[in-house]
Design a protein around this motif. Structure first.
Motif, PDB file in Angstrom:
ATOM      1  N   THR A  37     -73.538 -19.231-112.898  1.00 33.44           N
ATOM      2  CA  THR A  37     -73.192 -19.209-114.320  1.00 33.44           C
ATOM      3  C   THR A  37     -71.882 -18.467-114.465  1.00 33.44           C
ATOM      4  OG1 THR A  37     -75.520 -19.214-114.951  1.00 33.44           O
ATOM      5  CG2 THR A  37     -73.930 -18.504-116.623  1.00 33.44           C
ATOM      6  N   PHE A  38     -70.850 -19.194-114.852  1.00 31.10           N
ATOM      7  CA  PHE A  38     -69.533 -18.594-115.013  1.00 31.10           C
ATOM      8  C   PHE A  38     -69.570 -17.477-116.047  1.00 31.10           C
ATOM      9  CE2 PHE A  38     -65.686 -18.318-117.599  1.00 31.10           C
ATOM     10  CZ  PHE A  38     -64.764 -17.959-116.633  1.00 31.10           C
ATOM     11  N   SER A  39     -68.941 -16.373-115.720  1.00 31.13           N
ATOM     12  CA  SER A  39     -68.712 -15.286-116.668  1.00 31.13           C
ATOM     13  C   SER A  39     -67.262 -14.862-116.523  1.00 31.13           C
ATOM     14  CB  SER A  39     -69.613 -14.089-116.385  1.00 31.13           C
ATOM     15  OG  SER A  39     -69.183 -12.975-117.157  1.00 31.13           O
ATOM     16  N   PRO A  40     -66.499 -14.822-117.606  1.00 28.03           N
ATOM     17  CA  PRO A  40     -65.101 -14.406-117.511  1.00 28.03           C
ATOM     18  C   PRO A  40     -64.960 -12.975-117.008  1.00 28.03           C
ATOM     19  CG  PRO A  40     -65.737 -14.695-119.819  1.00 28.03           C
ATOM     20  CD  PRO A  40     -66.883 -15.162-118.978  1.00 28.03           C
ATOM     21  N   ALA A  41     -66.026 -12.186-117.084  1.00 28.93           N
ATOM     22  CA  ALA A  41     -65.992 -10.796-116.638  1.00 28.93           C
ATOM     23  C   ALA A  41     -66.200 -10.636-115.139  1.00 28.93           C
ATOM     24  CB  ALA A  41     -67.039  -9.985-117.393  1.00 28.93           C
ATOM     25  N   HIS A  42     -66.603 -11.686-114.426  1.00 32.62           N
ATOM     26  CA  HIS A  42     -66.759 -11.574-112.972  1.00 32.62           C
ATOM     27  C   HIS A  42     -65.405 -11.213-112.362  1.00 32.62           C
ATOM     28  CE1 HIS A  42     -70.582 -14.287-112.818  1.00 32.62           C
ATOM     29  NE2 HIS A  42     -70.847 -13.057-113.207  1.00 32.62           N
ATOM     30  N   THR A  43     -65.435 -10.415-111.305  1.00 33.88           N
ATOM     31  CA  THR A  43     -64.173  -9.951-110.723  1.00 33.88           C
ATOM     32  C   THR A  43     -63.992 -10.282-109.246  1.00 33.88           C
ATOM     33  OG1 THR A  43     -65.159  -7.778-110.295  1.00 33.88           O
ATOM     34  CG2 THR A  43     -63.896  -8.038-112.354  1.00 33.88           C
ATOM     35  N   ARG A  90     -71.511 -28.092-108.567  1.00 40.89           N
ATOM     36  CA  ARG A  90     -71.193 -28.182-109.993  1.00 40.89           C
ATOM     37  C   ARG A  90     -69.771 -27.745-110.282  1.00 40.89           C
ATOM     38  NH1 ARG A  90     -70.904 -30.333-114.531  1.00 40.89           N
ATOM     39  NH2 ARG A  90     -71.478 -29.205-116.364  1.00 40.89           N
ATOM     40  N   GLY A  91     -69.256 -26.824-109.469  1.00 41.88           N
ATOM     41  CA  GLY A  91     -67.926 -26.292-109.732  1.00 41.88           C
ATOM     42  C   GLY A  91     -67.302 -25.726-108.479  1.00 41.88           C
ATOM     43  N   ALA A  92     -66.139 -25.130-108.676  1.00 42.48           N
ATOM     44  CA  ALA A  92     -65.422 -24.484-107.585  1.00 42.48           C
ATOM     45  C   ALA A  92     -64.859 -23.172-108.098  1.00 42.48           C
ATOM     46  CB  ALA A  92     -64.302 -25.374-107.070  1.00 42.48           C
ATOM     47  N   VAL A  93     -64.811 -22.198-107.222  1.00 47.64           N
ATOM     48  CA  VAL A  93     -64.251 -20.898-107.544  1.00 47.64           C
ATOM     49  C   VAL A  93     -63.018 -20.707-106.670  1.00 47.64           C
ATOM     50  CG1 VAL A  93     -64.650 -18.399-107.439  1.00 47.64           C
ATOM     51  CG2 VAL A  93     -66.468 -19.928-108.225  1.00 47.64           C
ATOM     52  N   ILE A  94     -61.929 -20.280-107.296  1.00 48.02           N
ATOM     53  CA  ILE A  94     -60.722 -19.925-106.548  1.00 48.02           C
ATOM     54  C   ILE A  94     -60.671 -18.408-106.482  1.00 48.02           C
ATOM     55  CG2 ILE A  94     -58.200 -19.981-106.510  1.00 48.02           C
ATOM     56  CD1 ILE A  94     -58.381 -22.674-107.992  1.00 48.02           C
ATOM     57  N   TYR A  95     -60.444 -17.902-105.268  1.00 53.05           N
ATOM     58  CA  TYR A  95     -60.349 -16.457-105.095  1.00 53.05           C
ATOM     59  C   TYR A  95     -59.254 -16.110-104.107  1.00 53.05           C
ATOM     60  CZ  TYR A  95     -63.141 -17.047-100.789  1.00 53.05           C
ATOM     61  OH  TYR A  95     -63.597 -17.428 -99.547  1.00 53.05           O
ATOM     62  N   ARG A  96     -58.745 -14.887-104.207  1.00 50.10           N
ATOM     63  CA  ARG A  96     -57.741 -14.392-103.267  1.00 50.10           C
ATOM     64  C   ARG A  96     -58.493 -13.784-102.098  1.00 50.10           C
ATOM     65  NH1 ARG A  96     -55.693 -10.063-101.014  1.00 50.10           N
ATOM     66  NH2 ARG A  96     -53.455  -9.791-100.732  1.00 50.10           N
ATOM     67  N   LEU A 103     -60.555  -4.216-104.442  1.00 49.56           N
ATOM     68  CA  LEU A 103     -61.355  -5.409-104.748  1.00 49.56           C
ATOM     69  C   LEU A 103     -61.420  -6.299-103.519  1.00 49.56           C
ATOM     70  CD1 LEU A 103     -59.846  -6.284-108.230  1.00 49.56           C
ATOM     71  CD2 LEU A 103     -62.058  -5.210-107.777  1.00 49.56           C
ATOM     72  N   VAL A 104     -62.620  -6.685-103.140  1.00 47.92           N
ATOM     73  CA  VAL A 104     -62.806  -7.562-101.984  1.00 47.92           C
ATOM     74  C   VAL A 104     -62.900  -9.001-102.490  1.00 47.92           C
ATOM     75  CG1 VAL A 104     -64.288  -8.131-100.030  1.00 47.92           C
ATOM     76  CG2 VAL A 104     -63.997  -5.735-100.728  1.00 47.92           C
ATOM     77  N   ASN A 105     -61.949  -9.819-102.093  1.00 51.82           N
ATOM     78  CA  ASN A 105     -61.889 -11.224-102.498  1.00 51.82           C
ATOM     79  C   ASN A 105     -61.933 -11.390-104.030  1.00 51.82           C
ATOM     80  OD1 ASN A 105     -61.843 -11.989 -99.754  1.00 51.82           O
ATOM     81  ND2 ASN A 105     -64.066 -12.028 -99.681  1.00 51.82           N
ATOM     82  N   PRO A 106     -60.916 -10.877-104.739  1.00 55.57           N
ATOM     83  CA  PRO A 106     -60.906 -10.979-106.192  1.00 55.57           C
ATOM     84  C   PRO A 106     -60.792 -12.427-106.670  1.00 55.57           C
ATOM     85  CG  PRO A 106     -58.831 -10.062-105.406  1.00 55.57           C
ATOM     86  CD  PRO A 106     -59.740 -10.179-104.224  1.00 55.57           C
ATOM     87  N   LEU A 107     -61.461 -12.706-107.777  1.00 56.78           N
ATOM     88  CA  LEU A 107     -61.512 -14.052-108.339  1.00 56.78           C
ATOM     89  C   LEU A 107     -60.251 -14.385-109.132  1.00 56.78           C
ATOM     90  CD1 LEU A 107     -65.182 -13.944-109.628  1.00 56.78           C
ATOM     91  CD2 LEU A 107     -64.341 -15.072-107.567  1.00 56.78           C
TER      92      LEU A 107
END
Length: 113
Positions: A37-43, A90-96, A103-107
């Motif tokens: 579940t996407f949350s804009p607050a995820h980091t 359902r989706g894809a997440v892009i992370y550094r 931050l470990v692997n920030p979104l």
């Protein structure tokens, strides 16, 4: 298929303060199931990784490394191809990839397919 890209709340700031460098950092695209579940607050990637699709059938956990560029002040990445992909997602997440500013692997963003 229509897609929607949504940045996480912190993304703009991280590009502006130099935490993210689209030209030199490694960015990855990982596929996630409808359990995420996407949350804009995820980091960080750990906020989403429990819902990543499993390795196999043309996919490797951790996702694909993006080939990135900047053209006319626009961030761009080459299309990602998962040959022989046979997964439900359902989706894809892009992370550094990596640790930056504790931050470990920030979104970066979420793509809803």
């Amino acid at each position: 298929m229509a897609t929607t890209f949504t940045k996480y709340t912190h993304t703009h700031r991280r590009f502006m303060d130099g935490t993210f460098d689209w030209d030199t950092d490694t960015f990855k695209l990982a596929l996630v199931t409808s359990g995420y579940t996407f949350s804009p607050a995820h980091t960080v990637w750990a906020d989403a990784s429990a819902n990543e699709v499993a390795t196999g059938d043309g996919y490797t956990t951790g996702g694909a490394t993006l080939t990135t560029s900047i053209t006319n002040s626009m961030l761009d990445a080459d299309d990602v191809v998962f040959s022989s992909l046979d997964k439900t997602f359902r989706g894809a997440v892009i992370y550094r990839e990596g640790t930056v500013n504790t931050l470990v692997n920030p979104l970066v963003g979420y793509i809803l397919f």
